[in-house]
Design a protein around this motif. Structure first.
Motif, PDB file in Angstrom:
ATOM      1  N   UNK A  86     -35.960  -8.620  90.262  1.00  0.00           N
ATOM      2  CA  UNK A  86     -37.241  -8.521  90.956  1.00  0.00           C
ATOM      3  C   UNK A  86     -37.542  -7.075  91.331  1.00  0.00           C
ATOM      4  N   UNK A  87     -36.613  -6.410  92.014  1.00  0.00           N
ATOM      5  CA  UNK A  87     -36.886  -5.061  92.516  1.00  0.00           C
ATOM      6  C   UNK A  87     -36.961  -4.032  91.406  1.00  0.00           C
ATOM      7  N   UNK A  88     -36.218  -4.231  90.325  1.00  0.00           N
ATOM      8  CA  UNK A  88     -36.231  -3.252  89.250  1.00  0.00           C
ATOM      9  C   UNK A  88     -37.408  -3.431  88.291  1.00  0.00           C
ATOM     10  N   UNK A  89     -37.745  -4.688  87.970  1.00  0.00           N
ATOM     11  CA  UNK A  89     -38.737  -4.913  86.925  1.00  0.00           C
ATOM     12  C   UNK A  89     -40.084  -5.414  87.425  1.00  0.00           C
ATOM     13  N   UNK A  90     -40.110  -6.121  88.536  1.00  0.00           N
ATOM     14  CA  UNK A  90     -41.363  -6.719  88.989  1.00  0.00           C
ATOM     15  C   UNK A  90     -42.039  -5.913  90.095  1.00  0.00           C
ATOM     16  N   UNK A  92     -42.155  -2.801  90.971  1.00  0.00           N
ATOM     17  CA  UNK A  92     -42.919  -1.593  90.630  1.00  0.00           C
ATOM     18  C   UNK A  92     -44.316  -1.876  90.059  1.00  0.00           C
ATOM     19  N   UNK A  93     -44.572  -3.117  89.656  1.00  0.00           N
ATOM     20  CA  UNK A  93     -45.861  -3.459  89.052  1.00  0.00           C
ATOM     21  C   UNK A  93     -46.867  -4.010  90.048  1.00  0.00           C
ATOM     22  N   UNK A  94     -46.564  -3.961  91.321  1.00  0.00           N
ATOM     23  CA  UNK A  94     -47.514  -4.437  92.319  1.00  0.00           C
ATOM     24  C   UNK A  94     -46.788  -4.970  93.542  1.00  0.00           C
ATOM     25  N   UNK A  95     -47.508  -5.050  94.624  1.00  0.00           N
ATOM     26  CA  UNK A  95     -46.930  -5.441  95.903  1.00  0.00           C
ATOM     27  C   UNK A  95     -46.560  -6.916  95.969  1.00  0.00           C
ATOM     28  N   UNK A  96     -47.415  -7.794  95.452  1.00  0.00           N
ATOM     29  CA  UNK A  96     -47.248  -9.233  95.637  1.00  0.00           C
ATOM     30  C   UNK A  96     -46.617  -9.888  94.412  1.00  0.00           C
ATOM     31  N   UNK A  97     -45.707 -10.848  94.622  1.00  0.00           N
ATOM     32  CA  UNK A  97     -45.066 -11.534  93.491  1.00  0.00           C
ATOM     33  C   UNK A  97     -46.063 -12.202  92.539  1.00  0.00           C
ATOM     34  N   UNK A  98     -47.148 -12.731  93.060  1.00  0.00           N
ATOM     35  CA  UNK A  98     -48.146 -13.355  92.191  1.00  0.00           C
ATOM     36  C   UNK A  98     -48.825 -12.292  91.324  1.00  0.00           C
ATOM     37  N   UNK A  99     -48.887 -11.092  91.806  1.00  0.00           N
ATOM     38  CA  UNK A  99     -49.510  -9.980  91.088  1.00  0.00           C
ATOM     39  C   UNK A  99     -48.555  -9.380  90.057  1.00  0.00           C
ATOM     40  N   UNK A 100     -47.269  -9.283  90.398  1.00  0.00           N
ATOM     41  CA  UNK A 100     -46.320  -8.574  89.538  1.00  0.00           C
ATOM     42  C   UNK A 100     -45.484  -9.504  88.646  1.00  0.00           C
ATOM     43  N   UNK A 101     -45.858 -10.783  88.592  1.00  0.00           N
ATOM     44  CA  UNK A 101     -45.169 -11.777  87.763  1.00  0.00           C
ATOM     45  C   UNK A 101     -43.722 -12.020  88.207  1.00  0.00           C
TER      46      UNK A 101
END
Length: 144
Positions: A86-90, A92-101
């Motif tokens: 989660x912290x390495x790949x998701x 960095x792509x956005x703040x929220x889990x729904x946003x960063x997959x």
């Protein structure tokens, strides 16, 4: 069906389904099974790469979780793997889990953390081995 039986059945199903999903993910990464790696990767990674190590953890760890073998330590390791993912790949792509997959990674992280605390349950190889050794039930593999 009494509540204790219902809890054991649903926990067994959670453990088997989560383990099988990880087994599939690891199989896809390591061996190209289930359609192989999606996207530009397309082939299997070197075993000693970050993706290869993750695939190995998911393949072997998923199989162990599915069978309920060494459930506590394996689930703890897989929970950590998902936190790192989660912290390495998701993240960095956005703040929220729904946003960063990152929702599956978070869910698996906490499912495996729960399994690390609870153990394999009554319907697991851990419980079978414990019974064969004649060990008294610890009570820690049961809820309520």
């Amino acid at each position: 069906m009494n509540m204790n039986r219902a809890r054991e059945v649903t926990y067994f199903l959670l453990r088997v389904v989560a383990g099988f999903m990880f087994f599939q993910a690891g199989s896809m990464i390591l061996f190209g099974w289930f359609g192989g790696m999606p996207g530009p990767l397309g082939s299997t990674p070197p075993l000693m790469s970050e993706l290869g190590i993750g695939g190995g953890l998911e393949f072997l760890g998923g199989l162990a979780i599915l069978l309920g073998l060494f459930t506590r330590p394996v689930a703890f390791i897989l929970s950590g793997e998902m936190a790192v993912a989660y912290w390495q790949f998701h993240a960095p792509n956005g703040l929220w889990p729904v946003q960063n997959q990152g929702m599956p990674a978070i869910l698996f992280c906490f499912i495996y953390l729960y399994m690390a605390a609870r153990g394999g349950g009554d319907w697991s190889l851990d419980a079978l081995l414990r019974r064969q050794r004649g060990a008294a039930p610890s009570g820690t593999d049961r809820v309520g």
